[in-house]
Scaffold this active site. Structure first.
Site, PDB file in Angstrom:
ATOM      1  N   GLY A   1       0.870  -1.191  -0.134  1.00 61.12           N
ATOM      2  CA  GLY A   1       0.047   0.064   0.283  1.00 61.12           C
ATOM      3  C   GLY A   1       0.979   1.191   0.246  1.00 61.12           C
ATOM      4  O   GLY A   1       2.083   1.129   0.308  1.00 61.12           O
TER       5      GLY A   1
ATOM      6  N   CYS B   1       5.469  -5.997   1.991  1.00 59.10           N
ATOM      7  CA  CYS B   1       5.696  -4.419   2.092  1.00 59.10           C
ATOM      8  C   CYS B   1       5.009  -3.852   3.062  1.00 59.10           C
ATOM      9  O   CYS B   1       5.070  -3.990   4.391  1.00 59.10           O
ATOM     10  CB  CYS B   1       5.566  -3.867   0.503  1.00 59.10           C
ATOM     11  SG  CYS B   1       6.266  -2.339   0.479  1.00 59.10           S
ATOM     12  N   TYR B   2       3.966  -2.903   2.663  1.00 61.32           N
ATOM     13  CA  TYR B   2       3.217  -2.148   3.673  1.00 61.32           C
ATOM     14  C   TYR B   2       2.421  -3.253   4.457  1.00 61.32           C
ATOM     15  O   TYR B   2       2.229  -3.015   5.860  1.00 61.32           O
ATOM     16  CB  TYR B   2       2.176  -1.279   3.011  1.00 61.32           C
ATOM     17  CG  TYR B   2       1.322  -0.650   4.232  1.00 61.32           C
ATOM     18  CD1 TYR B   2       1.565   0.702   4.680  1.00 61.32           C
ATOM     19  CD2 TYR B   2      -0.046  -1.395   4.389  1.00 61.32           C
ATOM     20  CE1 TYR B   2       0.708   1.176   5.463  1.00 61.32           C
ATOM     21  CE2 TYR B   2      -0.936  -0.592   5.223  1.00 61.32           C
ATOM     22  CZ  TYR B   2      -0.553   0.448   5.877  1.00 61.32           C
ATOM     23  OH  TYR B   2      -1.383   1.124   6.696  1.00 61.32           O
TER      24      TYR B   2
ATOM     25  N   HIS C   1       8.533  -7.060  -2.877  1.00 59.77           N
ATOM     26  CA  HIS C   1       7.586  -7.303  -3.896  1.00 59.77           C
ATOM     27  C   HIS C   1       7.759  -8.955  -4.628  1.00 59.77           C
ATOM     28  O   HIS C   1       8.411  -8.909  -5.524  1.00 59.77           O
ATOM     29  CB  HIS C   1       7.068  -6.401  -4.747  1.00 59.77           C
ATOM     30  CG  HIS C   1       6.334  -5.360  -4.237  1.00 59.77           C
ATOM     31  ND1 HIS C   1       5.095  -5.136  -3.715  1.00 59.77           N
ATOM     32  CD2 HIS C   1       7.001  -3.884  -3.583  1.00 59.77           C
ATOM     33  CE1 HIS C   1       4.754  -4.069  -3.129  1.00 59.77           C
ATOM     34  NE2 HIS C   1       5.899  -3.422  -3.161  1.00 59.77           N
TER      35      HIS C   1
ATOM     36  N   GLU D   1       5.659 -10.560  -6.139  1.00 59.87           N
ATOM     37  CA  GLU D   1       4.430 -10.624  -7.213  1.00 59.87           C
ATOM     38  C   GLU D   1       5.056  -9.993  -8.540  1.00 59.87           C
ATOM     39  O   GLU D   1       4.371 -10.360  -9.623  1.00 59.87           O
ATOM     40  CB  GLU D   1       3.411 -10.162  -6.894  1.00 59.87           C
ATOM     41  CG  GLU D   1       2.967  -8.638  -6.575  1.00 59.87           C
ATOM     42  CD  GLU D   1       3.478  -8.143  -5.435  1.00 59.87           C
ATOM     43  OE1 GLU D   1       4.191  -8.650  -4.798  1.00 59.87           O
ATOM     44  OE2 GLU D   1       3.165  -6.903  -4.787  1.00 59.87           O
TER      45      GLU D   1
ATOM     46  N   ASP E   1     -16.235 -12.424 -23.523  1.00 58.18           N
ATOM     47  CA  ASP E   1     -16.856 -12.334 -22.008  1.00 58.18           C
ATOM     48  C   ASP E   1     -18.424 -12.957 -21.997  1.00 58.18           C
ATOM     49  O   ASP E   1     -18.692 -13.724 -21.482  1.00 58.18           O
ATOM     50  CB  ASP E   1     -16.767 -10.903 -21.465  1.00 58.18           C
ATOM     51  CG  ASP E   1     -15.321 -10.632 -21.532  1.00 58.18           C
ATOM     52  OD1 ASP E   1     -14.290 -11.118 -21.540  1.00 58.18           O
ATOM     53  OD2 ASP E   1     -15.005  -9.473 -21.329  1.00 58.18           O
TER      54      ASP E   1
ATOM     55  N   LYS F   1      -9.076 -11.813 -17.491  1.00 61.14           N
ATOM     56  CA  LYS F   1      -9.386 -12.184 -18.949  1.00 61.14           C
ATOM     57  C   LYS F   1      -8.696 -13.420 -19.417  1.00 61.14           C
ATOM     58  O   LYS F   1      -9.111 -14.026 -19.982  1.00 61.14           O
ATOM     59  CB  LYS F   1      -8.533 -10.859 -19.754  1.00 61.14           C
ATOM     60  CG  LYS F   1      -9.048 -10.809 -21.250  1.00 61.14           C
ATOM     61  CD  LYS F   1     -10.429 -10.350 -21.396  1.00 61.14           C
ATOM     62  CE  LYS F   1     -11.073 -10.149 -22.661  1.00 61.14           C
ATOM     63  NZ  LYS F   1     -11.991  -9.384 -22.783  1.00 61.14           N
TER      64      LYS F   1
END
Ligand code: XMP
Length: 512
Positions: free
Chosen positions: A56, A83-84, A170, A172, A229, A368
């Protein structure tokens, strides 16, 4: 609940939160994102097997710093703070966080200090991506510091007993090359998950959920555009409800060449679905006559689309549910992860807010690329699975200026040529969107020894992650040459071909 192995990601406003979710799902573990202020009872009721606290942008010392309910620490399940998320955890549990004056941003090396399953298999030193201000200077009781970075004394911490872990960097992002392994260590070694979340069992569970929600008598209607979709949503609902689902396909005359035929062939021919195909070409064209303002054109189409859809839905008699192909990013962005809000859905031109239907959004937890996998699993044709995005107002935003039947017909042909050559060159899937545009200009040319005043065709082709930003696609010259030759040779009205070399921003992807 979609899987017994569920991670709840508590979002503290980090820019990478969605990315964490994607990475977790790449490990075939189902996860959901909830805002940090979600009531504790709701998170508990979701039945998570583990929690992740996201990053964050706030400092834990800021007055309005996002905090979570302290009872989350008592759930008795593993927790990873990133992190945060690590700083909040450290502070909540009695550690110290230093308010840093300078931000640490970018690549750094992490040195492992103590063996721990979270960082196993990475070697003693690895590259990671940092983006933080504050950092933890003293771990809470029960924790040990397990890694440091060049600039941070505690880059990772662990409390094996409680199964609580913190990472200052991070895992990710791709700039932490071994980040996916770290997340895998957390999910499989520490949470003991098996990674059994697949599209196959997604289909099974969502069919069961839809059947329960709709009940044995309920009826549903779905606006089908032929885009991925709405196609996937329709097929899923059809599996669950059979003939109690009716799809409405509105042909507004602004479709690509062969699109209508393909939709009919797929959904009536192949899937045997109740499909009402509405030929509304005349109505739309009439309303577009004389209109040249781009926003006005969009409005005319959007509004009339709603009217046609409502008219056709009314003819069906009692309908209880409306199916929409809303995806997870839309849900997260609108901040309504759990509320059934009627979104002004692009693809059907925005539906009225006072509808009598309840909403079913079977894809609202999917990204997606997951929808593409689902489409393949549901045996939708490749053509639909990989088709480039297409705007609700269709070719009307690619015929610049007034839309006429002649211009539409020309653009359909030109577009078909462009797409055909791109597919033949094997480039279709590399490109986010490619299409022809018909600008409102005529220029002088020579064809068959005669001077002529002819149309220009513009090629727009971009790469993009999400349509928010885009780069023009660097075509090999030969492909451009083939497109150019075919356009001017096959289409008598065309004497010029140009390629749009504009990034977004400033240029939008569509021309109107
Ligand atoms: P722009 O032109 O804004 O487009 O750069 C970004 C992406 O959105 C698509 N787009 C639309 N999609 N209804 C849609 O369903 C619309 O009205 C609409 N307008 C733009 C566009 O094709 C691109 O993928």
């Amino acid at each position: 609940m979609l899987s017994s192995e569920k991670v709840v990601i508590v979002d503290f406003g980090g820019q990478y939160t969605q990315l964490i979710a994607r990475r977790v799902r790449e490990h075939k573990v189902y996860c959901e994102i909830v805002p940090y202020n979600t009531p504790y009872e709701k998170i508990e009721a979701a039945g998570p097997g583990a929690l992740i606290f996201s990053g964050g942008s706030a400092s834990v010392y800021a007055e309005d710093a996002p905090r979570c309910d302290a009872r989350l620490y008592e759930l008795g399940i593993p927790l990873l703070g990133i992190c945060y998320g690590m700083q909040v955890m450290a502070q909540d549990l009695g550690g110290d966080v230093l308010r840093a004056r300078n931000q640490e941003y970018g690549k750094t090396y992490i040195h492992i200090k103590k063996n721990n399953s979270l960082l196993s298999g990475l070697g003693n030193r690895f590259t990671a991506w940092m983006s933080h201000g504050d950092y933890v200077t003293r771990v809470p009781e029960g924790f040990e510091a397990i890694a440091e970075s060049d600039n941070t004394p505690i880059a990772a911490m662990a409390d094996r007993q409680r199964g609580f872990y913190g990472l200052q960097f991070h895992p990710e992002v791709i700039h932490t090359p071994q980040g996916q392994q770290i997340l895998g260590n957390f999910l499989f070694r520490l949470c003991k998950f098996s990674g059994n979340w697949t599209m196959e069992n997604f289909i099974e569970t969502s069919i069961a959920e839809i059947q329960e929600e709709v009940g044995p008598e309920g009826k549903a209607v779905c606006g089908l555009s032929g885009g991925i979709d709405s196609s996937v949503a329709a097929v899923l609902l059809h599996r669950a409800l059979g003939d109690r689902l009716t799809c409405i396909f509105v042909d507004h005359g602004l479709l690509r060449k062969g699109e209508k035929e393909q939709v009919l062939e797929t959904f009536q021919g192949q899937f045997h679905m109740n499909l009402v195909a509405v030929d509304a070409r005349e109505e739309f064209l009439q309303r577009l006559q004389g209109g040249t303002d781009p926003e006005e054109k969009r409005k005319v189409i959007g509004n009339h689309f709603i009217r046609v859809f409502e008219r056709e839905a009314e003819r069906l008699g009692r309908v209880d549910f409306l199916v929409q192909g809303t995806l997870y990013p839309d849900v997260i962005e609108s901040g309504t992860a759990t509320a059934a809000v009627i979104k002004s859905h692009h693809n059907v031109g925005g539906l009225p807010a006072d509808m009598k239907f309840s909403l079913i959004e079977p894809l609202k937890y999917l990204f997606k690329d997951e929808v593409r996998k689902l489409a393949a699993e549901l045996a939708l044709p490749e053509e639909i699975v990989w088709r480039h995005p297409f705007p609700g107002p269709g070719l009307a935003v690619r015929v610049i200026g007034e839309v006429t039947p002649e211009k539409l017909a020309l653009l359909q042909e030109a577009d078909a040529i462009v797409i055909d050559e791109i597919k033949k060159a094997g480039l279709y899937r590399e490109i986010w969107q490619a299409f022809a545009v018909l600008p409102d200009i005529l220029s002088v040319g020579v064809k068959g020894d005669c001077r002529m005043y002819g149309h220009t065709i513009v090629l727009r082709a971009v790469t993009s992650q999400d349509g928010m930003t885009a780069d023009w696609y660097p075509f090999p010259y030969e492909v451009l040459e083939r497109i150019s030759n075919r356009l001017v040779n096959d289409l008598p009205q065309v004497n010029r071909f140009v390629y749009d070399l504009t990034t977004k921003p400033p240029g939008t992807i569509e021309w109107e």
